[in-house]
Design an enzyme around this catalytic site. Structure first.
Site, PDB file in Angstrom:
ATOM      1  N   TYR A  98       1.545  12.987  15.870  1.00  0.00           N
ATOM      2  CA  TYR A  98       2.645  13.587  15.088  1.00  0.00           C
ATOM      3  C   TYR A  98       2.670  15.099  15.254  1.00  0.00           C
ATOM      4  CZ  TYR A  98       3.469   9.069  12.939  1.00  0.00           C
ATOM      5  OH  TYR A  98       3.771   7.733  12.749  1.00  0.00           O
ATOM      6  N   ARG A 135       8.681   1.774  -1.107  1.00  0.00           N
ATOM      7  CA  ARG A 135      10.117   1.583  -1.357  1.00  0.00           C
ATOM      8  C   ARG A 135      10.555   0.156  -1.610  1.00  0.00           C
ATOM      9  NH1 ARG A 135      11.426   4.878   3.894  1.00  0.00           N
ATOM     10  NH2 ARG A 135       9.456   3.826   4.274  1.00  0.00           N
ATOM     11  N   ASP A 146      -0.206  10.745   1.926  1.00  0.00           N
ATOM     12  CA  ASP A 146       0.262  10.449   3.286  1.00  0.00           C
ATOM     13  C   ASP A 146      -0.724  11.031   4.291  1.00  0.00           C
ATOM     14  OD1 ASP A 146       2.794   9.263   4.671  1.00  0.00           O
ATOM     15  OD2 ASP A 146       2.211  10.995   5.853  1.00  0.00           O
ATOM     16  N   ARG A 164      10.824   8.066  -7.146  1.00  0.00           N
ATOM     17  CA  ARG A 164      10.986   8.825  -5.908  1.00  0.00           C
ATOM     18  C   ARG A 164      12.318   9.573  -5.887  1.00  0.00           C
ATOM     19  NH1 ARG A 164      11.405  11.643  -2.309  1.00  0.00           N
ATOM     20  NH2 ARG A 164      11.186  11.319  -0.082  1.00  0.00           N
ATOM     21  N   ARG A 196       0.295   0.081   2.327  1.00  0.00           N
ATOM     22  CA  ARG A 196       1.567   0.599   1.788  1.00  0.00           C
ATOM     23  C   ARG A 196       2.060  -0.209   0.584  1.00  0.00           C
ATOM     24  NH1 ARG A 196       5.222   3.998   4.945  1.00  0.00           N
ATOM     25  NH2 ARG A 196       4.059   4.790   6.684  1.00  0.00           N
TER      26      ARG A 196
HETATM   27  O1  CP3 Z   1      -0.649   2.347   1.290  1.00  0.00           O
HETATM   28  C1  CP3 Z   1      -0.190   2.991   0.312  1.00  0.00           C
HETATM   29  O2  CP3 Z   1       0.487   2.455  -0.599  1.00  0.00           O
HETATM   30  C2  CP3 Z   1      -0.585   4.454   0.181  1.00  0.00           C
HETATM   31  C3  CP3 Z   1       0.335   5.400   0.660  1.00  0.00           C
HETATM   32  C4  CP3 Z   1       0.576   5.666   2.138  1.00  0.00           C
HETATM   33  C5  CP3 Z   1       1.790   6.250   2.580  1.00  0.00           C
HETATM   34  N1  CP3 Z   1       1.671   6.506   3.916  1.00  0.00           N
HETATM   35  C6  CP3 Z   1       2.951   6.557   1.733  1.00  0.00           C
HETATM   36  C7  CP3 Z   1       4.275   6.806   2.350  1.00  0.00           C
HETATM   37  C8  CP3 Z   1      -0.253   5.523   3.257  1.00  0.00           C
HETATM   38  C9  CP3 Z   1      -1.651   4.908   3.363  1.00  0.00           C
HETATM   39  C10 CP3 Z   1       0.453   6.070   4.361  1.00  0.00           C
HETATM   40  C11 CP3 Z   1      -0.111   6.141   5.726  1.00  0.00           C
HETATM   41  C12 CP3 Z   1       0.734   6.602   6.837  1.00  0.00           C
HETATM   42  N2  CP3 Z   1       1.696   7.570   6.819  1.00  0.00           N
HETATM   43  C13 CP3 Z   1       0.581   6.165   8.173  1.00  0.00           C
HETATM   44  C14 CP3 Z   1      -0.471   5.190   8.670  1.00  0.00           C
HETATM   45  C15 CP3 Z   1      -0.187   3.789   8.329  1.00  0.00           C
HETATM   46  C16 CP3 Z   1       1.044   3.182   8.927  1.00  0.00           C
HETATM   47  O3  CP3 Z   1       1.861   2.669   8.158  1.00  0.00           O
HETATM   48  O4  CP3 Z   1       1.184   3.216  10.161  1.00  0.00           O
HETATM   49  C17 CP3 Z   1       1.525   6.850   8.956  1.00  0.00           C
HETATM   50  C18 CP3 Z   1       1.755   6.710  10.438  1.00  0.00           C
HETATM   51  C19 CP3 Z   1       2.224   7.751   8.087  1.00  0.00           C
HETATM   52  C20 CP3 Z   1       3.259   8.739   8.468  1.00  0.00           C
HETATM   53  C21 CP3 Z   1       4.529   8.514   7.778  1.00  0.00           C
HETATM   54  N3  CP3 Z   1       4.721   8.669   6.417  1.00  0.00           N
HETATM   55  C22 CP3 Z   1       5.771   8.172   8.360  1.00  0.00           C
HETATM   56  C23 CP3 Z   1       5.989   7.919   9.841  1.00  0.00           C
HETATM   57  C24 CP3 Z   1       6.701   8.112   7.325  1.00  0.00           C
HETATM   58  C25 CP3 Z   1       8.171   7.904   7.456  1.00  0.00           C
HETATM   59  C26 CP3 Z   1       8.525   6.527   7.852  1.00  0.00           C
HETATM   60  C27 CP3 Z   1       8.672   5.693   6.622  1.00  0.00           C
HETATM   61  O5  CP3 Z   1       8.036   4.634   6.551  1.00  0.00           O
HETATM   62  O6  CP3 Z   1       9.439   6.138   5.779  1.00  0.00           O
HETATM   63  C28 CP3 Z   1       6.006   8.383   6.102  1.00  0.00           C
HETATM   64  C29 CP3 Z   1       6.582   8.424   4.737  1.00  0.00           C
HETATM   65  C30 CP3 Z   1       5.900   7.634   3.663  1.00  0.00           C
HETATM   66  N4  CP3 Z   1       4.552   7.585   3.443  1.00  0.00           N
HETATM   67  C31 CP3 Z   1       6.544   6.854   2.669  1.00  0.00           C
HETATM   68  C32 CP3 Z   1       5.529   6.328   1.840  1.00  0.00           C
HETATM   69  C33 CP3 Z   1       5.690   5.463   0.618  1.00  0.00           C
HETATM   70  C34 CP3 Z   1       8.047   6.691   2.493  1.00  0.00           C
HETATM   71  C35 CP3 Z   1       8.620   8.012   2.079  1.00  0.00           C
HETATM   72  C36 CP3 Z   1       9.646   7.933   0.965  1.00  0.00           C
HETATM   73  O7  CP3 Z   1       9.377   7.356  -0.105  1.00  0.00           O
HETATM   74  O8  CP3 Z   1      10.698   8.535   1.143  1.00  0.00           O
END
Ligand code: CP3
Length: 344
Positions: free
Chosen positions: A153, A31, A77, A40, A27
């Site tokens: 999910y 943010r 994602d 964003r 990640r």
């Molecule tokens: O690593 C990176 O920089 C690449 C991008 C990436 C995102 N999500 C961007 C994201 C990757 C590799 C993921 C993987 C992901 N997404 C996982 C597996 C890894 C982990 O962290 O457990 C999971 C479970 C998700 C599902 C997911 N996506 C959730 C539960 C959420 C909401 C919770 C949160 O952290 O906000 C997201 C949203 C998300 N995915 C964001 C980002 C940058 C935030 C959204 C935003 O900017 O509003």
């Protein structure tokens, strides 16, 4: 001959003990970076953000400019797969993902792979553009969620603490096996396409692997992962695959032995010395700094980083966190972290 010769991340995945070890953070685009929040804020729907190559490319590059990480990870994602299979997925501010739950064999009838690649075409476009625009010493990582975690999910309809609906269905239903088969097929095809478009390594995120009993872990984590790895290798024999069965505990060893992964990403509950002794002889280890220590920063973070480096630098190793970086993380602590890993 080897295009990855000057990429330390790929050398580590090929089994070399690289000094200093390559570093990137799960990640790493997100943010905690003001430049991410600014881009964003211009897009309401998070999935639209992922499906806009101009934005996804820019956001992938942001952390590289600041920190010069040794790998870039495609910005997308794990929930693009349910979305592409026809399940409604929304991201709500402060609430995370919300999906129309799939709870029965009947609910599965609305899902299918017929539109998969059309739907994901913008992601493939992002991968192609990144492959030609990242620095030449930086490796490009493609990724997907592993079937079990994506299924949690899809079945719960949201993030959940105990994953009760998915875990219960997993024990008693044929329908659940069909869901995992669909996800295994879609995920293998999706990752192969990412490799076709220039991804140089692939990581499977299995964030909720650790909630399963050992028999269920074998059935829903190891089996689908082994199948996906085999299909990727059939299409792209040389592309390395990294698994991240978070929370697997002593099952990390079985996971590595039985899936055929080239690397394993470990969470912060695993003692680095155990990983060095048990896992590193079999594959490259990636990890495993506690993401909270990067919020804390200072001498506590430094001591943790040095302990991990001391334990794992003697074998094939990629420095990373034990789970994704958190939005509250001060960007200057990340800069310090990278300096320490690189010997400052
Ligand atoms: O690593 C990176 O920089 C690449 C991008 C990436 C995102 N999500 C961007 C994201 C990757 C590799 C993921 C993987 C992901 N997404 C996982 C597996 C890894 C982990 O962290 O457990 C999971 C479970 C998700 C599902 C997911 N996506 C959730 C539960 C959420 C909401 C919770 C949160 O952290 O906000 C997201 C949203 C998300 N995915 C964001 C980002 C940058 C935030 C959204 C935003 O900017 O509003």
């Amino acid at each position: 001959m080897n295009a990855g010769k000057n990429k330390t991340y790929l050398r580590a995945l090929a089994g070399e003990a690289v000094t200093p070890p390559p570093v990137w953070l799960m990640r790493q685009a997100g943010r905690y970076l003001p430049e991410y929040r600014e881009l964003r804020s211009g897009v309401k729907n998070f999935l639209d953000f992922c499906y806009t190559p101009d934005l996804a490319v820019e956001v992938t590059l942001q952390p590289l400019r600041r920190y010069g990480f040794d790998a870039a990870i495609l910005f997308s994602d794990i929930l693009v797969i349910p979305d592409a299979l026809g399940q409604k997925v929304a991201f709500r501010e402060g609430e995370g993902p919300v999906l129309t739950p799939i709870r029965s064999a009947d609910d599965l009838k609305g899902l299918g792979m017929d539109r998969l690649h059309d739907h994901l075409a913008p992601v493939y476009e992002t991968v192609s553009r990144l492959a030609s625009s990242i620095p030449e010493t930086t490796a490009l990582i493609g990724f997907a969620g592993a079937p079990w975690t994506v299924a949690t999910y899809m079945v719960e309809g949201r993030g959940s603490k105990d994953h009760a609906a998915a875990r219960t269905w997993a024990f008693d239903g044929d329908g659940f096996a069909d869901l995992i088969t669909l996800l295994t097929d879609a995920t293998a095809e999706y990752l192969i396409r990412q490799a076709d478009h220039g991804a140089e390594a692939l990581q499977l995120f299995d964030t909720w692997a650790g909630v399963l009993s050992p028999s269920q872990f074998g059935r829903w984590v190891i089996e689908p992962t082994a199948e996906i790895v085999a299909r990727i290798k059939a299409a792209h024999p040389d592309i390395p695959v990294v698994g991240f069965p978070r929370g697997a505990g002593i099952m990390y060893e079985t996971f590595v032995r039985e899936t055929g992964v080239d690397g394993v990403s470990i969470d912060n509950s695993v003692p680095p010395s155990w990983a060095a002794r048990v896992l590193q002889p079999m594959c490259t280890v990636q990890g495993n700094l506690d993401n909270m220590s990067v919020i804390a920063g200072g001498p506590a973070m430094e001591a943790e980083v040095r302990g991990i480096l001391a334990a794992l630098s003697g074998g094939p190793f990629i420095f990373n966190l034990g789970h994704g970086i958190l939005p509250e993380t001060p960007p200057q602590n990340v800069a310090r972290l990278v300096d320490i890993v690189r010997g400052a």
